[in-house]
Write a protein that holds these residues in place. Structure first.
Motif, mmCIF file in Angstrom:
data_model
loop_
_atom_site.group_PDB
_atom_site.id
_atom_site.type_symbol
_atom_site.label_atom_id
_atom_site.label_comp_id
_atom_site.label_asym_id
_atom_site.label_seq_id
_atom_site.Cartn_x
_atom_site.Cartn_y
_atom_site.Cartn_z
ATOM 1 N N PHE A 185 -44.783 4.742 93.512
ATOM 2 C CA PHE A 185 -43.920 3.883 92.708
ATOM 3 C C PHE A 185 -44.348 2.428 92.866
ATOM 4 N N LEU A 186 -44.667 2.029 94.100
ATOM 5 C CA LEU A 186 -45.145 0.660 94.314
ATOM 6 C C LEU A 186 -46.447 0.421 93.542
ATOM 7 N N LEU A 187 -47.357 1.395 93.588
ATOM 8 C CA LEU A 187 -48.615 1.266 92.853
ATOM 9 C C LEU A 187 -48.349 1.158 91.352
ATOM 10 N N PHE A 188 -47.381 1.957 90.899
ATOM 11 C CA PHE A 188 -47.031 1.916 89.482
ATOM 12 C C PHE A 188 -46.529 0.531 89.100
ATOM 13 N N LEU A 189 -45.694 -0.067 89.960
ATOM 14 C CA LEU A 189 -45.183 -1.406 89.656
ATOM 15 C C LEU A 189 -46.323 -2.414 89.582
ATOM 16 N N ILE A 190 -47.272 -2.321 90.527
ATOM 17 C CA ILE A 190 -48.419 -3.235 90.494
ATOM 18 C C ILE A 190 -49.191 -3.044 89.192
ATOM 19 N N ALA A 191 -49.473 -1.781 88.853
ATOM 20 C CA ALA A 191 -50.218 -1.492 87.625
ATOM 21 C C ALA A 191 -49.448 -2.000 86.419
ATOM 22 N N TYR A 192 -48.121 -1.875 86.471
ATOM 23 C CA TYR A 192 -47.333 -2.291 85.318
ATOM 24 C C TYR A 192 -47.370 -3.799 85.127
ATOM 25 N N VAL A 193 -47.377 -4.544 86.243
ATOM 26 C CA VAL A 193 -47.486 -6.002 86.128
ATOM 27 C C VAL A 193 -48.800 -6.355 85.434
ATOM 28 N N ILE A 194 -49.876 -5.669 85.816
ATOM 29 C CA ILE A 194 -51.176 -5.915 85.184
ATOM 30 C C ILE A 194 -51.111 -5.584 83.694
ATOM 31 N N VAL A 195 -50.521 -4.418 83.397
ATOM 32 C CA VAL A 195 -50.434 -3.984 82.001
ATOM 33 C C VAL A 195 -49.566 -4.944 81.194
ATOM 34 N N PHE A 196 -48.511 -5.446 81.819
ATOM 35 C CA PHE A 196 -47.631 -6.408 81.153
ATOM 36 C C PHE A 196 -48.441 -7.631 80.722
ATOM 37 N N ALA A 197 -49.249 -8.155 81.667
ATOM 38 C CA ALA A 197 -50.057 -9.340 81.367
ATOM 39 C C ALA A 197 -51.083 -9.023 80.281
ATOM 40 N N LEU A 198 -51.782 -7.894 80.429
ATOM 41 C CA LEU A 198 -52.797 -7.520 79.434
ATOM 42 C C LEU A 198 -52.161 -7.294 78.070
ATOM 43 N N GLY A 199 -50.978 -6.664 78.063
ATOM 44 C CA GLY A 199 -50.286 -6.382 76.815
ATOM 45 C C GLY A 199 -49.886 -7.666 76.119
ATOM 46 N N MET A 200 -49.465 -8.655 76.905
ATOM 47 C CA MET A 200 -49.097 -9.937 76.326
ATOM 48 C C MET A 200 -50.324 -10.592 75.686
ATOM 49 N N LEU A 201 -51.444 -10.545 76.393
ATOM 50 C CA LEU A 201 -52.679 -11.095 75.838
ATOM 51 C C LEU A 201 -53.049 -10.381 74.541
ATOM 52 N N LEU A 202 -52.905 -9.060 74.568
ATOM 53 C CA LEU A 202 -53.273 -8.257 73.393
ATOM 54 C C LEU A 202 -52.384 -8.620 72.211
ATOM 55 N N ALA A 203 -51.079 -8.797 72.474
ATOM 56 C CA ALA A 203 -50.153 -9.077 71.379
ATOM 57 C C ALA A 203 -50.407 -10.465 70.799
ATOM 58 N N PHE A 204 -50.756 -11.420 71.641
ATOM 59 C CA PHE A 204 -50.857 -12.793 71.138
ATOM 60 C C PHE A 204 -52.249 -13.153 70.653
ATOM 61 N N PHE A 205 -53.263 -12.516 71.226
ATOM 62 C CA PHE A 205 -54.622 -12.874 70.808
ATOM 63 C C PHE A 205 -55.346 -11.732 70.120
ATOM 64 N N GLY A 206 -54.864 -10.506 70.318
ATOM 65 C CA GLY A 206 -55.616 -9.369 69.797
ATOM 66 C C GLY A 206 -54.996 -8.733 68.570
ATOM 67 N N THR A 207 -53.946 -9.367 68.018
ATOM 68 C CA THR A 207 -53.279 -8.735 66.886
ATOM 69 C C THR A 207 -54.218 -8.592 65.697
#
Lengths: 185, 250
Positions: free
Chosen positions: B134-156
């Motif tokens: 679960f801790l690993l999942f949270l770490i991975a999710y923080v990364i995915v959150f950041a990447l997803g934000m980049l994707l939404a704002f620059f990769g649309t």
């Protein structure tokens, strides 16, 4: 794992707490007899099997945390005090409990498992010649020390050994035969 | 000691396993997030197409009937395709976690022995392992959150293009018949709409709310990810520890 709750019959043959010795029959080895005992009785929840060749530790925790996972704090305090009072040469007692369990030698692993079962109040603890290479003198110091602990906790330490010399000085009621265990499976 | 303390110590000790788990989880999750964004883009385009068509007079709509049908079928097909890919990615996360956990359990037999010797139940051990993942999942999710934000704002733009390519690949040739083409040409020749046919097909008239794109994707996926981690780790640990105990006693 479903554990059997009834005590095996040989448990009745050991009324007083303390250390007992099982001399291996000539056609067997201590390791083999120990394995047989393990297979017959591992399901019983009042018995603990100590095998120092077995890495039964969690490497990323300290020895103290390994002895009883989720241990109540006062158990470890008592153990610390005990080690401090009885400075036993085998263990560098002052840092033994605090060092990481990632690289323990066989003797240290033996103590981790022994203290674990004592604190868990297992009434029967079975082991095999772990101190063979350390000679009879070390062994006697250790057993004298342990006798008091076993009396206090009401535990029986059953040692499977092939070493006649080890048994020589022991009172006769502390010496058991292998038949006692193998007859009533 | 608490579950969480042990879990943190364990993650530091089994560093390689932790890094592999986080990297794998993050990869799969960003794929799912991207697919969800594509789905949103695609459905926005589908509904935009229908509203734009609604501007035309009834007569024109009847004339374009075949075209409209082809567009609708393709939109539905593409949406379904994204849905399928997302399902495969979820399945991928599930299998990945089961494999990683099984291999790591194999390397952690001394820990299992210690837990068993102190009388811990299989459920207890599974819970301990779950806290770690679960801790690993949270770490991975923080990364995915950041990447997803980049994707939404620059990769649309890139996502739109990807969607467009995919869409036109699946669109049947019905639009290219000369009759339809000439009709459409005459229709747009008169210029009574604010868009032309090409733009309508490409969905260029759609404006996307990037913040909504991101937050919707995140909101829709978080609990799916979490439930997959719970199922995969608790399930495989429970089975794995039982199998290990069985093999011990043989």
């Amino acid at each position: 794992m479903r554990k059997a709750s009834t005590a095996p019959q040989w448990a009745d043959a050991l009324p007083t707490a303390g250390s007992y010795f099982v001399l291996t029959p000539t056609d067997s080895s201590p390791q083999r007899l120990y394995q047989q005992l393990w297979h017959s009785f591992y399901r019983w929840d009042d018995v603990g099997f100590i095998d120092p060749s077995d890495q039964s530790v969690i490497p990323f925790l300290s020895v103290a945390d390994n002895i009883l996972i989720d241990s109540p704090k006062n158990d470890i305090v008592r153990l610390r005090q005990f080690l401090f009072d009885n400075e036993y040469t085998e263990l560098n007692t002052h840092d033994f409990l605090d060092k990481p369990a990632s690289n323990l030698n066989e003797t240290e692993r033996f103590y981790v498992q022994l203290f674990r079962f004592l604190l868990l109040k297992r009434h029967y603890i079975i082991t095999t010649n772990f101190l063979d290479h350390q000679g009879v003198t070390t062994f006697r110091i250790f057993f004298n020390l342990l006798e008091n602990v076993l009396q206090a906790t009401g535990s029986h330490l059953i040692m499977v050994t092939g070493d006649q010399e080890m048994i020589d000085g022991q009172p006769s009621d502390r010496i058991l035969t292998a038949d006692l265990f193998t007859d009533h499976d | 000691m608490l579950f969480i303390n042990r879990a943190i110590a364990s993650l530091k000790y089994h560093r390689r396993n932790s890094i592999i788990t986080v990297a794998g989880l993050a990869t799969f999750m960003i794929v799912v997030l991207a697919l969800q964004m594509l789905r949103q883009i695609e459905s926005a385009m589908a509904s935009n197409f229908m509203t734009s068509i609604g501007i035309f007079p009834k007569l024109v709509q009847v004339q374009l009937k075949l075209t409209i049908q082809a567009m609708q079928t393709t939109h539905a097909a593409v949406l379904g395709q994204y849905g399928n890919y997302a399902t495969y990615a979820y399945l991928g996360i599930f299998l990945f976690l089961i494999i990683v956990n099984s291999i790591s359990l194999h390397h952690r037999q001394s820990e299992l022995k210690a837990y068993s010797a102190t009388g811990k139940s299989v459920s207890w051990i599974s819970l301990q392992l779950f806290v770690e993942y679960f801790l690993l999942f949270l770490i991975a999710y923080v990364i995915v959150f950041a990447l997803g934000m980049l994707l939404a704002f620059f990769g649309t733009g890139w996502l739109r293009q990807l969607n467009q390519t995919n869409f036109s690949n699946q669109l049947p040739d019905v639009l290219n018949t000369t009759k339809t083409t000439s009709f459409i040409n005459s229709l747009f020749h008169e210029q009574f709409t604010y868009f032309n046919w090409k733009e309508l097909l490409a969905g260029n008239t759609v404006t996307l709310n990037r913040i909504a794109l991101f937050t919707t994707a995140v909101r829709q996926s978080f609990f799916s990810f979490l439930s997959i981690v719970i199922l995969a780790i608790i399930g495989s640990s429970w089975v794995g520890v039982h199998v290990w105990r069985f093999r011990q006693t043989r």
